[in-house]
Scaffold this active site. Sequence first.
Site, PDB file in Angstrom:
ATOM      1  N   ASP A   1     -24.409  33.557 -20.247  1.00  0.00           N
ATOM      2  CA  ASP A   1     -24.788  34.878 -19.734  1.00  0.00           C
ATOM      3  C   ASP A   1     -26.219  35.233 -20.077  1.00  0.00           C
ATOM      4  OD1 ASP A   1     -22.488  35.418 -18.468  1.00  0.00           O
ATOM      5  OD2 ASP A   1     -21.696  36.825 -19.941  1.00  0.00           O
TER       6      ASP A   1
ATOM      7  N   LYS B   1     -26.081  38.281 -15.323  1.00  0.00           N
ATOM      8  CA  LYS B   1     -25.874  39.507 -14.559  1.00  0.00           C
ATOM      9  C   LYS B   1     -26.760  40.538 -15.212  1.00  0.00           C
ATOM     10  CE  LYS B   1     -21.110  38.613 -14.715  1.00  0.00           C
ATOM     11  NZ  LYS B   1     -19.900  39.107 -15.290  1.00  0.00           N
TER      12      LYS B   1
ATOM     13  N   MET C   1     -24.199  49.932 -23.295  1.00  0.00           N
ATOM     14  CA  MET C   1     -24.515  50.155 -21.874  1.00  0.00           C
ATOM     15  C   MET C   1     -24.739  51.640 -21.574  1.00  0.00           C
ATOM     16  SD  MET C   1     -21.669  47.529 -20.380  1.00  0.00           S
ATOM     17  CE  MET C   1     -20.531  47.894 -21.711  1.00  0.00           C
TER      18      MET C   1
HETATM   19  N1  SAH Z   1     -20.110  41.297 -25.547  1.00  0.00           N
HETATM   20  C1  SAH Z   1     -21.330  42.004 -25.959  1.00  0.00           C
HETATM   21  C2  SAH Z   1     -21.567  43.272 -25.170  1.00  0.00           C
HETATM   22  C3  SAH Z   1     -21.894  43.052 -23.711  1.00  0.00           C
HETATM   23  S1  SAH Z   1     -22.181  44.548 -22.840  1.00  0.00           S
HETATM   24  C4  SAH Z   1     -21.241  42.298 -27.456  1.00  0.00           C
HETATM   25  O1  SAH Z   1     -20.184  42.063 -28.059  1.00  0.00           O
HETATM   26  O2  SAH Z   1     -22.237  42.745 -28.022  1.00  0.00           O
HETATM   27  C5  SAH Z   1     -23.917  44.664 -22.860  1.00  0.00           C
HETATM   28  C6  SAH Z   1     -24.387  45.766 -23.772  1.00  0.00           C
HETATM   29  O3  SAH Z   1     -24.323  45.346 -25.129  1.00  0.00           O
HETATM   30  C7  SAH Z   1     -25.840  46.173 -23.587  1.00  0.00           C
HETATM   31  O4  SAH Z   1     -25.969  47.102 -22.523  1.00  0.00           O
HETATM   32  C8  SAH Z   1     -26.161  46.807 -24.907  1.00  0.00           C
HETATM   33  O5  SAH Z   1     -25.658  48.122 -24.984  1.00  0.00           O
HETATM   34  C9  SAH Z   1     -25.350  45.953 -25.864  1.00  0.00           C
HETATM   35  N2  SAH Z   1     -26.151  44.902 -26.514  1.00  0.00           N
HETATM   36  C10 SAH Z   1     -25.982  43.581 -26.415  1.00  0.00           C
HETATM   37  N3  SAH Z   1     -26.875  42.913 -27.179  1.00  0.00           N
HETATM   38  C11 SAH Z   1     -27.620  43.854 -27.790  1.00  0.00           C
HETATM   39  C12 SAH Z   1     -28.701  43.821 -28.731  1.00  0.00           C
HETATM   40  N4  SAH Z   1     -29.190  42.667 -29.189  1.00  0.00           N
HETATM   41  N5  SAH Z   1     -29.222  45.007 -29.143  1.00  0.00           N
HETATM   42  C13 SAH Z   1     -28.740  46.174 -28.702  1.00  0.00           C
HETATM   43  N6  SAH Z   1     -27.726  46.265 -27.826  1.00  0.00           N
HETATM   44  C14 SAH Z   1     -27.175  45.131 -27.381  1.00  0.00           C
END
Ligand code: SAH
Length: 263
Positions: free
Chosen positions: A37, A59, A180
């Site tokens: 991803d 995406k 998000m």
């Molecule tokens: N499965 C992922 C989340 C995916 S949804 C997890 O467990 O973290 C995507 C959202 O995750 C983004 O919009 C943001 O809000 C958050 N996110 C993912 N990586 C991030 C990072 N390094 N710093 C801040 N927010 C992050």
Amino acid sequence: MIRPGLVSIVGAGPGDPELITVKALKALRGAEVILYDRLVNEELLLYADARALRIYCGKSPGQHAMTQEMIQRRLIDYSLEGKRVVRLKGGDPFVFGRGGEEALALAARGIPYEVIPGITSAIGAAAASGIPLTHRGIAASFACVTGSRCPGGTDGPGGGGPPIRWDLLAHAVDTLVIYMGVGQLREIRAELLKHGKAGTTPTALIESGTTGRQRTFVSTLAEVHKLAAAVQLSNPALIVVGEAAAIREQLRQLQHQAAVRIG
Ligand code: SAH
């Protein structure tokens, strides 16, 4: 008949490539096909076999390189070819990662699969920002919530289903970590204020948590949208609402004082 290959649904961790698990690395090393991803740190792909097929399924909000159905179809097809498949996702696959849907699709076809957890971005980014999600006497609970079900939200991994109960979350949970939510920050802020969350509640914004590009800002719930605009906050980012967000400043002040004493 070819035996279907194992599909590993793997969490890559929050961004810093060193925050992946040993088990996930082993799966990556053994993979013949990797579907990864957008939020996965591409440095991790260096651990894979040079011959492994790498497929980007990226995406970004609102635009899909590959639909969820196409991704699930590929997982099934490669497995049926007998390939060892890794589905690599940012953070944890079962936290806003649509890993559950993929597991269901595989299970329905009788495809062997496993789920390897990852450090979700809430945990990683909060730790890297000096924000304890629980803190004795200050925060006894935290919740991970999607902001994308607010009015104007997208149909990303947190989309679909009934609206978020901001009225209940405003009171029932000490620390709210909103995924998000950047695009809907104004609506989220308005919902929480409307339902009685104090405007003075410390609120942090963490962009690209745990990576070299991490930026963390702390404000109040009342002011947070102005801060986000002023610093041009961009994705991926988390919003952390709760008294625990103020601990970051305390830690920084103590570190500063100690440095002055020592120096
Ligand atoms: N499965 C992922 C989340 C995916 S949804 C997890 O467990 O973290 C995507 C959202 O995750 C983004 O919009 C943001 O809000 C958050 N996110 C993912 N990586 C991030 C990072 N390094 N710093 C801040 N927010 C992050």
